[in-house]
Design an enzyme around this catalytic site. Structure first.
Site, short mmCIF file in Angstrom:
data_model
loop_
_atom_site.label_atom_id
_atom_site.label_comp_id
_atom_site.label_asym_id
_atom_site.label_seq_id
_atom_site.Cartn_x
_atom_site.Cartn_y
_atom_site.Cartn_z
N ASN A 249 -5.08 6.50 -1.65
CA ASN A 249 -4.04 7.03 -0.55
C ASN A 249 -3.09 8.48 -0.24
OD1 ASN A 249 -4.78 4.72 1.70
ND2 ASN A 249 -3.22 3.66 1.06
N HIS B 145 -3.46 -3.74 -5.96
CA HIS B 145 -3.15 -2.98 -4.08
C HIS B 145 -5.35 -3.48 -4.31
CE1 HIS B 145 -3.48 0.42 -1.48
NE2 HIS B 145 -3.07 -0.51 -1.11
N SER C 7 0.94 -1.94 -0.14
CA SER C 7 0.36 -0.07 0.03
C SER C 7 0.51 1.52 0.03
CB SER C 7 -0.45 -0.07 1.35
OG SER C 7 -1.19 -0.53 2.10
N GLU D 51 -6.26 -1.19 -7.51
CA GLU D 51 -5.50 0.26 -8.46
C GLU D 51 -4.50 -1.41 -8.79
OE1 GLU D 51 -6.04 4.02 -5.15
OE2 GLU D 51 -4.35 2.41 -4.85
P1 NAD Z 1 -0.56 -9.44 8.17
O1 NAD Z 1 0.48 -8.93 9.08
O2 NAD Z 1 -2.49 -8.96 8.23
O3 NAD Z 1 -0.19 -10.23 6.70
C1 NAD Z 1 0.66 -11.02 7.00
C2 NAD Z 1 1.06 -12.27 6.56
O4 NAD Z 1 2.46 -12.70 5.89
C3 NAD Z 1 1.31 -12.58 7.87
O5 NAD Z 1 0.70 -13.80 7.84
C4 NAD Z 1 2.77 -13.30 8.05
O6 NAD Z 1 3.58 -14.65 8.85
C5 NAD Z 1 3.43 -13.23 6.73
N1 NAD Z 1 4.86 -13.08 6.04
C6 NAD Z 1 5.56 -12.46 6.76
N2 NAD Z 1 6.53 -12.10 5.54
C7 NAD Z 1 6.78 -13.37 4.48
C8 NAD Z 1 7.16 -13.96 3.43
N3 NAD Z 1 8.80 -13.63 3.71
N4 NAD Z 1 6.99 -15.00 2.99
C9 NAD Z 1 5.96 -15.39 3.14
N5 NAD Z 1 4.78 -14.83 4.28
C10 NAD Z 1 5.24 -13.80 5.37
O7 NAD Z 1 -1.06 -7.68 7.23
P2 NAD Z 1 -1.61 -7.47 5.27
O8 NAD Z 1 -2.72 -7.25 6.74
O9 NAD Z 1 -2.75 -8.80 5.18
O10 NAD Z 1 -1.18 -6.83 4.81
C11 NAD Z 1 0.05 -7.81 4.08
C12 NAD Z 1 0.03 -6.51 3.01
O11 NAD Z 1 -0.46 -6.06 1.77
C13 NAD Z 1 0.82 -5.77 3.80
O12 NAD Z 1 1.63 -4.38 2.30
C14 NAD Z 1 0.28 -4.56 3.54
O13 NAD Z 1 0.60 -2.90 2.87
C15 NAD Z 1 -0.98 -4.30 1.86
N6 NAD Z 1 -2.02 -4.12 2.50
C16 NAD Z 1 -3.15 -3.91 3.27
C17 NAD Z 1 -4.47 -3.72 3.49
C18 NAD Z 1 -4.88 -3.55 5.35
O14 NAD Z 1 -5.86 -2.74 5.06
N7 NAD Z 1 -4.51 -4.92 6.05
C19 NAD Z 1 -4.46 -2.93 2.30
C20 NAD Z 1 -4.20 -2.81 1.42
C21 NAD Z 1 -2.78 -3.41 1.48
#
Ligand code: NAD
Length: 503
Positions: A195, A145, A124, A157
């Site tokens: 954002n 995204h 993001s 996106e």
């Molecule tokens: P989260 O913490 O809920 O999940 C991340 C997962 O990735 C965890 O289960 C973790 O164990 C795993 N992980 C970490 N490193 C890893 C690796 N090297 N290999 C395999 N698994 C791995 O996080 P999230 O909220 O799902 O966010 C994930 C991505 O999505 C981030 O880049 C975030 O910026 C993006 N994002 C989040 C949102 C939101 O609202 N949460 C919205 C859009 C984008």
């Protein structure tokens, strides 16, 4: 038109957290076999359980059959190691938001998947260009995204990094559309579309609050009741988390150094104190206490008659007043009664407008999204104006069923000021070719639930109206934050709607 990936193509998802599990669900619901991988033990099983119980709710509500539920779940497989992704046509990563982690992951995937496979990042805030940097085939990397919750939010996106192959971008775009999403294209710039363009919704509201123009509850009431936004900026920050919201602001600000995105010290102080919003029980509002509701003007008598501006935008107001028994003539600008002239803010404070422009006292009112449905409005007047004249103006709006909130006499009041800054930031995004005006409007409507996109608001306010509000804010505060975006100047000089100057 590019073809979407066939449903026979395998999709890999790395990261089974909030976003990864939602994305896996979306791809499986679209008919793909999905391989889900996570470094955390039990993460994939937990994600499948969660998806299963949510799908069960749909079955219980009769929205899907038990067979459809098990078919979707059956298509989501656990991949214990990345090596299992060898035949994936598309891999979407949703791991931790750390550049090094994502780069390492993509470098590994680069050596596992076939050369035709596409790698997408759900980042993001990180640069897609940077995520792809150093890869053997950086052209195959794009941003995809999704918004949270991914199965519900329609917007995706599709982010082009500097090296992204346009053919790959179009393929991913078509695939997202085939997954029942509404994709928009944008370039990899800080905050992408949503954002970035959403920042003034918070930052301008925070400035208005910090200056004591109105309190948080009143600003929220005006933004929702007059602007038609589903939530006000303060309630929304409380929902998202003040810390999460501040981190996004900080990230966009640090990458651009644009003063329109500058973090707010009040927000920082609340975050430092642990007041993070709903999740901690207190943020801008206290969720364990009865918060004082916003205080509109007490009931005041309605004028018997008035002259309502002839512009069609006032049709809704005229109809509501007539319905309430107020006799209405149409003509001129704003609203005139026998005791006051009510003028829609063009950025000039009421104190300036009252310097002998008319024989009657001038009272300002704020921008309104739709007069037919507005439930409240901000008004402002200099201290020199008698309270009973201000009550008279409030009584007029009340007669139409519109609560009036008196706010401090500043340029652009509340809604016009916030919207002018949203338009300014959106205009600059379009100038920098981050995305087209249409895609920016779509992204803001779907990604943030705005009732209208910034270019639609620009049409309602007119280019001159936006330039005037920004000009007065600039004059008042002498800050670069309120500069007039180049696109607005082009719109004025070329006499074209703002949306049309970017061809
Ligand atoms: P989260 O913490 O809920 O999940 C991340 C997962 O990735 C965890 O289960 C973790 O164990 C795993 N992980 C970490 N490193 C890893 C690796 N090297 N290999 C395999 N698994 C791995 O996080 P999230 O909220 O799902 O966010 C994930 C991505 O999505 C981030 O880049 C975030 O910026 C993006 N994002 C989040 C949102 C939101 O609202 N949460 C919205 C859009 C984008």
């Amino acid at each position: 038109m590019s073809e979407p990936l066939p449903t026979t193509a395998t999709v890999g998802v790395v990261g089974a957290g909030t976003m990864g599990s939602g994305i896996a669900w979306v791809a499986a619901a679209a008919g793909h076999r999905v391989l889900l991988h996570d470094v955390r033990d039990g993460a994939v099983a937990a994600a499948r359980d969660e998806i299963g119980s949510r799908l069960q709710r749909s079955v219980d509500k009769g929205r899907m059959t038990a067979e459809e539920r098990s078919a979707i779940l059956g298509r989501i497989e656990h991949a214990p190691a990345l090596a299992g992704f060898a035949d994936a046509a598309l891999v979407i990563e949703a791991v931790a938001e750390l550049l090094d982690v994502k780069r390492l992951l993509f470098a590994e995937l680069d050596g596992i998947v076939g050369d035709q496979a596409i790698l997408a990042t759900n980042t993001s805030s990180l640069s897609v260009t940077a995520v792809a940097g150093g890869l053997r085939l950086p052209g195959r990397v794009v941003g995809m995204h999704f918004f949270n919750p991914a199965p519900v939010m329609p917007l995706v996106e599709i982010v082009m990094g500097a090296a992204s192959d346009p053919v790959v971008v179009e393929r991913v775009f078509a695939t997202a559309a085939a997954w029942d999403k509404t994709p928009v294209r944008c370039t990899s710039t800080p905050g992408f579309i949503v954002n970035r363009v959403a920042r003034p919704f918070y930052s301008e509201a925070l400035r208005i609050l910090s200056e004591g123009t109105a309190d948080a509850a009143t600003i929220d009431a005006i933004v929702t009741g007059a602007g038609g936004f589903r939530m006000g900026p303060f309630a929304l920050m409380d929902l998202v988390g003040l810390d999460v919201n501040l981190a996004v602001t900080r990230s966009v600000y640090e990458q651009t150094l644009d003063p329109r995105f500058a973090p707010n010290v009040k927000q920082q102080a609340l975050v430092d104190a642990g007041y993070l919003g709903r999740k901690s029980g207190r943020g801008w509002f206290d969720y364990g206490a009865d918060n004082a509701p916003p205080a509109p003007f007490p009931p005041a008598p309605a004028p018997e008659g008035c002259v309502v501006g002839e512009a069609p935008q006032y049709d809704g107001l005229a109809a509501r007043l007539e319905h309430a028994g107020v006799s209405v003539e149409r003509g001129g600008y704003g609203i005139a009664t026998d005791r006051a002239w009510l003028y829609r803010t063009d950025g000039r404070p009421a104190s300036v407008l009252n310097q002998g422009l008319t024989g009657l006292p001038v009272i300002l009112f704020d921008l309104v999204g739709d007069w037919a449905t507005a439930s409240c409005i901000a008004i402002a007047a200099p201290r020199s104006i008698d309270d009973d004249v201000i009550a008279h103006a409030a009584g007029l709006f009340q007669a139409a069923g519109i609560d009036a909130f008196r706010v401090a006499d500043i340029p652009g009041l509340v809604l016009a000021r916030i919207i002018a800054q949203l338009i300014s930031v959106a205009a600059d995004a379009a100038t920098e070719r981050v995305a087209t005006p249409d895609d920016i409007d779509t992204a803001m409507r779907l990604g943030t639930n705005y009732p209208a996109g910034p270019f639609e608001w620009a049409e309602r306010m007119t280019t001159e109206g936006v330039i005037s509000v920004l000009g007065w804010l600039h004059d008042w505060y002498e800050e670069d934050r309120y500069r007039t975006a180049a696109g607005l100047k082009r719109s004025r000089h070329e006499e074209l709607p703002l949306r049309e100057v970017y061809g």
